[in-house]
Write a protein that holds these residues in place. Sequence first.
Motif, PDB file in Angstrom:
ATOM      1  N   LEU A   1      67.421  21.124  51.105  1.00  0.00           N
ATOM      2  CA  LEU A   1      65.435  22.366  51.699  1.00  0.00           C
ATOM      3  C   LEU A   1      65.314  21.872  52.367  1.00  0.00           C
ATOM      4  O   LEU A   1      64.888  23.002  52.873  1.00  0.00           O
ATOM      5  N   GLY A   2      65.618  20.796  53.285  1.00  0.00           N
ATOM      6  CA  GLY A   2      64.694  20.849  54.848  1.00  0.00           C
ATOM      7  C   GLY A   2      63.792  19.189  54.658  1.00  0.00           C
ATOM      8  O   GLY A   2      63.683  19.552  55.317  1.00  0.00           O
ATOM      9  N   PHE A   3      63.475  18.683  53.839  1.00  0.00           N
ATOM     10  CA  PHE A   3      63.028  17.930  53.524  1.00  0.00           C
ATOM     11  C   PHE A   3      63.492  16.254  53.998  1.00  0.00           C
ATOM     12  O   PHE A   3      64.580  16.264  53.702  1.00  0.00           O
ATOM     13  N   THR A   4      62.628  15.615  54.061  1.00  0.00           N
ATOM     14  CA  THR A   4      62.674  14.397  54.814  1.00  0.00           C
ATOM     15  C   THR A   4      62.703  13.823  53.826  1.00  0.00           C
ATOM     16  O   THR A   4      61.433  13.658  52.766  1.00  0.00           O
ATOM     17  N   CYS A   5      63.984  12.933  53.822  1.00  0.00           N
ATOM     18  CA  CYS A   5      64.088  11.532  52.788  1.00  0.00           C
ATOM     19  C   CYS A   5      63.913  10.325  53.785  1.00  0.00           C
ATOM     20  O   CYS A   5      65.159  10.409  54.359  1.00  0.00           O
ATOM     21  N   ARG A   6      63.430   9.488  52.851  1.00  0.00           N
ATOM     22  CA  ARG A   6      63.521   8.013  53.419  1.00  0.00           C
ATOM     23  C   ARG A   6      64.087   7.190  51.403  1.00  0.00           C
ATOM     24  O   ARG A   6      64.225   7.404  50.646  1.00  0.00           O
ATOM     25  N   GLY A   7      64.920   6.403  52.969  1.00  0.00           N
ATOM     26  CA  GLY A   7      66.353   5.384  51.375  1.00  0.00           C
ATOM     27  C   GLY A   7      64.974   3.928  51.077  1.00  0.00           C
ATOM     28  O   GLY A   7      63.927   4.174  51.109  1.00  0.00           O
ATOM     29  N   LEU A   8      66.096   3.055  50.530  1.00  0.00           N
ATOM     30  CA  LEU A   8      65.287   1.966  50.158  1.00  0.00           C
ATOM     31  C   LEU A   8      64.475   1.105  51.115  1.00  0.00           C
ATOM     32  O   LEU A   8      64.874   1.537  52.719  1.00  0.00           O
TER      33      LEU A   8
ATOM     34  N   LYS B   1      62.473  26.000  49.389  1.00  0.00           N
ATOM     35  CA  LYS B   1      61.355  24.907  49.485  1.00  0.00           C
ATOM     36  C   LYS B   1      60.603  25.603  49.138  1.00  0.00           C
ATOM     37  O   LYS B   1      59.540  24.525  48.613  1.00  0.00           O
ATOM     38  N   SER B   2      59.805  26.542  49.031  1.00  0.00           N
ATOM     39  CA  SER B   2      58.318  26.830  48.863  1.00  0.00           C
ATOM     40  C   SER B   2      58.288  26.530  46.767  1.00  0.00           C
ATOM     41  O   SER B   2      57.282  26.662  46.739  1.00  0.00           O
ATOM     42  N   GLY B   3      59.751  27.115  46.255  1.00  0.00           N
ATOM     43  CA  GLY B   3      59.584  26.563  44.614  1.00  0.00           C
ATOM     44  C   GLY B   3      58.706  25.245  44.596  1.00  0.00           C
ATOM     45  O   GLY B   3      58.154  24.832  44.260  1.00  0.00           O
ATOM     46  N   VAL B   4      58.937  24.430  45.482  1.00  0.00           N
ATOM     47  CA  VAL B   4      59.098  22.960  45.865  1.00  0.00           C
ATOM     48  C   VAL B   4      57.894  22.535  46.029  1.00  0.00           C
ATOM     49  O   VAL B   4      57.169  21.994  45.026  1.00  0.00           O
ATOM     50  N   LEU B   5      57.682  22.619  46.940  1.00  0.00           N
ATOM     51  CA  LEU B   5      56.113  23.487  47.816  1.00  0.00           C
ATOM     52  C   LEU B   5      55.001  23.662  46.531  1.00  0.00           C
ATOM     53  O   LEU B   5      54.207  22.732  46.066  1.00  0.00           O
TER      54      LEU B   5
END
Length: 103
Positions: free
Chosen positions: A70-77, A14-18
């Motif tokens: 990784l714990g990020f919030t994802c939104r669909g279409l 997660k920290s790497g993506v941030l």
Amino acid sequence: MRCVIARFPFDLTKSGVLESMKGVKPEPVVGESVIIGRRVYPVKQVGQVITRQDRRDFSAGEVIRAMTQLGFTCRGLPEAPAPARGLDPLRRASALLGSPVSV
């Protein structure tokens, strides 16, 4: 966390993506998106930045799966608004234009 995107294994944190997304300006979102920090990024943009691969090489589903783990919030279409029912095309157009003003 080890995940596979476009048939290649990646060790993502997660920290790497941030850190990778720091300073990256979000493109306009028209499909699936990921919330990283306080910004909303298109899924394909995030995948391109973190994997350094062309967007055509991976699917949005692969990136969504990895970002969710990784714990990020994802939104669909985004859902399309339901069409107005009960009005024929002429009455619907009249309603959109507004009624005539009486003098």
